[in-house]
Each structure stands twice: as C-alpha cells, then as structure tokens.
Design a protein around this motif. Structure first.
Motif, short mmCIF file in Angstrom:
data_model
loop_
_atom_site.label_atom_id
_atom_site.label_comp_id
_atom_site.label_asym_id
_atom_site.label_seq_id
_atom_site.Cartn_x
_atom_site.Cartn_y
_atom_site.Cartn_z
N HIS A 66 34.74 -17.27 -10.12
CA HIS A 66 34.60 -18.71 -10.37
C HIS A 66 33.16 -19.13 -10.08
O HIS A 66 32.70 -19.02 -8.93
CB HIS A 66 35.55 -19.51 -9.47
N ASP A 67 32.48 -19.59 -11.11
CA ASP A 67 31.10 -20.02 -10.96
C ASP A 67 31.06 -21.39 -10.27
O ASP A 67 31.78 -22.31 -10.69
CB ASP A 67 30.44 -20.10 -12.34
N THR A 99 22.78 -18.04 -9.63
CA THR A 99 24.21 -18.23 -9.84
C THR A 99 25.01 -17.70 -8.65
O THR A 99 24.61 -16.75 -7.98
CB THR A 99 24.72 -17.50 -11.11
N ASP A 104 28.90 -23.60 -10.44
CA ASP A 104 28.36 -24.66 -11.30
C ASP A 104 29.40 -25.20 -12.27
O ASP A 104 29.34 -26.35 -12.67
CB ASP A 104 27.17 -24.12 -12.11
N THR A 105 30.34 -24.36 -12.65
CA THR A 105 31.29 -24.78 -13.68
C THR A 105 32.73 -24.86 -13.18
O THR A 105 33.56 -25.51 -13.81
CB THR A 105 31.25 -23.79 -14.87
N ASP A 106 33.01 -24.22 -12.05
CA ASP A 106 34.40 -24.17 -11.57
C ASP A 106 34.41 -24.25 -10.04
O ASP A 106 34.99 -23.40 -9.36
CB ASP A 106 35.01 -22.83 -12.04
N LEU A 107 33.73 -25.30 -9.56
CA LEU A 107 33.49 -25.41 -8.12
C LEU A 107 34.78 -25.49 -7.31
O LEU A 107 34.92 -24.82 -6.28
CB LEU A 107 32.61 -26.63 -7.83
N GLN A 118 29.11 -16.79 -7.79
CA GLN A 118 30.49 -16.69 -8.26
C GLN A 118 31.37 -16.22 -7.12
O GLN A 118 31.00 -15.29 -6.38
CB GLN A 118 30.59 -15.72 -9.43
#
Lengths: 257, 308
Positions: free
Chosen positions: B67-68, B61, B70-73, B63
C-alpha cells in the motif's frame, strides 16, 4: 476504512472528549455556573433594577440569552483549544495521526466534544438563570439551532487556534484579546439601539452580535439584527472555518514535521 | 510476497534546511525481525516517522505491504503498530481506556477492543493496573503500555523505536521473550535500540543508517561473520604470573586471574582451549570483551561516542 469503522473511530474520539471534560467537571461545568450567578446577581438584580425595561423585557430577562450564549461561546472554544493543544503538547495526538481515521473525523470528534461541553454548560447556566428570572421561549428550534451552530463555530475557532499554537500562551491570547472583547461588545448586556449611530454601525461588524441576537430572538422574540442575516453569518463562518481547519490538518500544519 | 515495508529513494529535508535522509532504499520482508540501527541523529526516527505518517516525506516512495502511502494511506496505516521513542499517551487517562480508544481509532468495535486490551495487558503484566491513570505507572510499565497499545488493532507490522530504553534487565528480557513470540506468530517487527545485544539476539536482518544514508543492509549472521577477530575475557582458576605464550593467539594479562585473548576468524575456540590445557590453565568462566555487533557497528559508523 469502511463507514462502520469510521463511525467507530468518530465515536471513540467523541467519547474520549466528553469523558475528558466531564471528569474535570469542577473545572469545566461549575465555574461558568458560579460566574453566571454572579452576573445575574450584580448586573441583573442590583444594577438591572435601576435600568428598567429593554425592548419590553425586564433587564434581568433581557440579558439571559446573551449570558447563556456567552458561556457557550467561551466553553466551546476553551474545550477544543485546550484539548487539542494538550494532545499536541503531550504528543498523544499521534495516537490519531498514525491511525487510518480521516482528518475530517478527527475534526468532527473534537468539535463534537466542544459542542457537548457548550450544550452542557448552556443547560447548566439556563438552570441557574431560572433561579433569578423566568425565561420565555419564543421559538425552541431557533434557540436550539443558534446555540448549537454557535457552539460548533467556536469549537472550530478553538481548533484552529490550537493547530497554530506553539505554547500555552498562544492558546490564551485569542480568548483574552479577541474573544472576550467581541463577546462583551456583542450586545450581551445591551441593545445596540442604546449606542450612538457610529458605534451601532461598528457593532454590526461584530459577528457575535448576530449570534447573541439570533439566540435572543429564539427566547424573547426580539432582535437587533435580521434573523436570516444572522443564520447566514453563522453558517458562512462555520463553512469557512471548517474548510480552513481541514486544510491545515491535511497539510499537517503544527502536527507533522 | 510483497515486502512488509519498502522505501525507495526516500528523501527528507526539514524546514530548517537539514537533510535527514539522502534518498534511502530499504526493504523489510514479511515476517522478519529487522534491526534499524544508527548513531543519534542518523535518520532512524525520521524513517520510522515517515513510514508511520508522523513525518511528511520530501520525496521518494513508501509502501507498506504494497500500500503506497501517497495513494492508499489509510490501508498502509492500518497495517502498522507504532511504539515511539517518547511516551505519547495522555497520562491522565486510565490504562485500559488508552488501549480501547486506540483500537477505536482503527475501527475496532468497543467490545472486541476490551477483549484485546485484556489479553495484551495480561500478557504484558499490566492488567492489575488497568484502572490506574497512566501517570501512576513506572517507566517500564509505560513502555509495556505503549507496546500493548500498538498491538491492540493487531497490526501486521510492528515498529518499535527503542522500546526497552530505561527498562531494567528482568523486564527487558521478558519484553524480548514477548516480542519474539509476537514475531513467531507472524508479525513483522522493525526495531531500533540502544542495546546492540538486543538487536543481535532478536533480529535476523539489519540495516545501519548514518548521516541519512544506509551504510549496511544485510543479515545479522553475515554481518557478524565479517568480524575478523573477537576478544575473549577468560577468568582463570589459578593465578597467572605473566602473559602466557599461546601459539596463534595474542594474549594480554589483565590481572592475576584475568586474561584477554584475541581469537581471529580463522582460529577456533577448541584450539585455544587445547593450548590453555597444555599449560595447565583452568578457565572458570568466559565472555566476549564487547558485544560483537557493537564492535562492527563502531567500525561501520565510526566511533562517534553514541551507539545507535
């Protein structure tokens, strides 16, 4: 990114693309005008005068739509394939990849550049054609829509070529060995009615034939193919290529390790 | 406070089967000036590439300010400004356009982009060249252009991959000064560099990566404190016939006017100077034989020939 930010990002890519080809107009706008003038002079005036009418139009007038669309096809394709591959080669595509601009907007920006060049060259070549022959206008909307959709389609094709390309050779193979033969055999200089039945059937498998004839219908009101089939083919190809190009970009094919 | 960058169990296996990162963990605090060092091919650029979305990770992962990727590029990307190792701008574009376009990709309105371009180009001494094509710039100017470009959307995290490579000393020092100012104003900075003096001078914390693994991750001060001994080179005013006997210090005479002295951690320089004065030896100048960080670096990663 909110909608306003996305609009700003799209406009930035589009402006950059338009400035790119207008800055080098001697390489991008002028050559197709000269080439088309030569086509009109040789095929239209010298050889065409010996051929007579086709579908009720003088040969010179008959080939005008095909020549305009052929130029639009090659320039839309060339613009995107060279610009996107150039950005890959110089790594400045990374300027967009590190930014929060979505991939579909990157695609739309490049396609917009291809469309702008296609339309600009189409208008320039139409201007050249008017020196040689009057050009009727059967349906403005059909002519404009077919020209723009065709430009979008080949901009997408150029983008996919550039995504896959690993060398400058790779961006010239498709135009040379696929695009040019399909264009020349796509009814630019003749009606398929002139062909033997076997070659008529073969020609119907060439998607460019549908685009050339749909555009010819817009200007002259005559076509070798059904207009609805032509629109369906063009829109279908656009949808398919758009989806495929977006899939490639989302996977980072050719641009991310 | 969320870390500026957080990597957890990050793995990268390239298509050719080479594993560049073997599950690294790393955290960079907000406001830090952080050095990421390692030999060539250690995995620094891969790490930076993954953090900035230019390289796809295999697993793990990432961040950025929480902001991850994978989910919040998009939000993660918006926080980062990247100065890559290689020049990666269109060399035929004018300098100011490169900055304005880059700002546009981040959604910065054109007028604001021009204002920022003017500010950063002025600060980095490039404003006079704003209408020149980038290919007309010198190597040092191109490096500064990439820094200006990375800052034009005012990122919270600036990642610099060897930003001063090939830059002359004067410009390098002015760049250090500029980066220190940017950091003091609140921007977190991650730096990789060939110049360990640069890392020692600028960075507060450091990670050393080798063969895709973090082999050291600590503060610069703690790392430097681990140095058991340092070798000082003394330039002497009067000629020296033989190596002097200085109690508690190993010495080596290099030539008539140069003496090397090894100062261990439990010794101190005052004692050394007292011993020198007792023998009427006058020191005209003094320097470290090698950069302290370089000595530690070579020890940690083994001497493989290439620093960083």
């Amino acid at each position: 990114m909110n909608r306003r930010a996305q609009y700003i990002a799209f406009r930035a890519i589009l402006v950059k693309e338009v400035l790119r080809f207008t800055r080098i107009w001697i390489q991008t706008i002028l050559p197709p005008m000269i080439t088309t003038a030569l086509y009109f002079l040789i095929f239209g005036r010298l050889i065409g005068s010996q051929i007579g009418d086709v579908h009720g139009f003088p040969y010179m007038e008959y080939i005008v739509p095909g020549l305009i669309l052929m130029t639009v096809i090659t320039n839309s394709y060339a613009n995107v394939v060279s610009s996107f591959y150039g950005a890959k080669f110089q790594h400045n595509i990374e300027e967009m990849l590190v930014a929060p601009v979505p991939n579909y907007l990157i695609m739309l920006g490049f396609i917009g550049g291809g469309l702008a060049r296609g339309v600009a060259v189409g208008v320039a070549v139409t201007g050249v054609a008017l020196f040689f022959t009057p050009i009727p206008l059967h349906s403005l909307w059909i002519a404009i829509s077919v020209l723009m959709l065709t430009s979008i389609l080949f901009s997408l094709a150029g983008l996919i070529n550039a995504i896959y390309a690993k060398s400058f050779d790779d961006i010239s193979v498709i135009p040379t060995f696929v695009l040019t033969p399909l264009t020349y055999l796509g009814g630019v200089f003749y009606t398929v009615a002139m062909l033997p039945p076997f070659w008529q059937r073969i020609s119907l498998a060439n998607p460019i034939l549908y685009m050339v004839n749909a555009f010819r219908y817009g200007l002259l009101g005559v076509s070798d193919v059904n207009l609805a089939a032509a629109y369906m083919a063009i829109v279908g190809f656009i949808a398919g290529l758009f989806g495929f190009a977006l899939y490639l970009l989302n996977r980072g094919h050719g641009i991310r390790s | 406070m969320l870390p500026a960058l957080s990597l957890h169990n990050l793995v990268k296996v390239y298509k050719n089967g080479i594993t560049a990162l073997h599950g690294i963990d790393l955290e960079v605090a907000q406001g830090d000036f952080f050095a990421l060092l390692g030999p060539n091919g250690a995995g620094k650029s891969t790490t930076i590439g993954i953090a900035s979305s230019l390289v796809n990770k295999t697993s793990g992962t990432v961040q950025v300010f929480g902001h991850d990727i994978d989910t919040d590029l998009a939000a993660a990307k918006a926080c980062i400004g990247l100065v890559p190792q290689e020049f990666n701008f269109n060399v035929f574009e004018p300098v100011v356009e490169i900055l304005v376009n880059q700002a546009g990709y981040y959604g910065v309105p054109r007028r604001l982009a021009f204002e920022r371009a003017e500010r950063y180009l002025n600060q980095l001494g490039l404003w006079e060249r704003r209408h020149d094509q980038a290919r007309m710039l010198s190597g040092g100017m191109k490096r500064r252009l990439m820094i200006a470009r990375a800052l034009v959307h005012e990122p919270r995290l600036l990642i610099l991959d060897e930003p001063t490579a090939g830059v002359d000393i004067e410009i390098r020092h002015s760049m250090w000064h500029f980066l220190a100012e940017i950091n003091a104003a609140g921007t977190t900075i991650i730096l990789t560099t060939h110049y360990l003096e640069e890392a020692e001078q600028l960075c507060r914390n450091i990670a050393i990566i080798d063969h895709g693994r973090i082999v050291e991750n600590t503060s610069m001060r703690q790392l430097l404190n681990r140095l058991d001994a340092q070798t000082l080179v003394l330039d002497l005013l009067h000629p020296l016939a033989a190596s002097p006997d200085l109690p508690g210090f190993a010495t080596r005479r290099i030539d008539d006017h140069t003496l090397e002295v090894e100062v261990t951690r439990d010794a101190n320089i005052n004692t050394l100077f007292a011993a020198l004065s007792a023998q009427d030896m006058v020191v005209s100048s003094l320097r470290n034989k090698t950069n302290r960080l370089e000595e530690l670096f070579v020890r940690l990663v083994g001497n493989k020939g290439n620093a960083t």
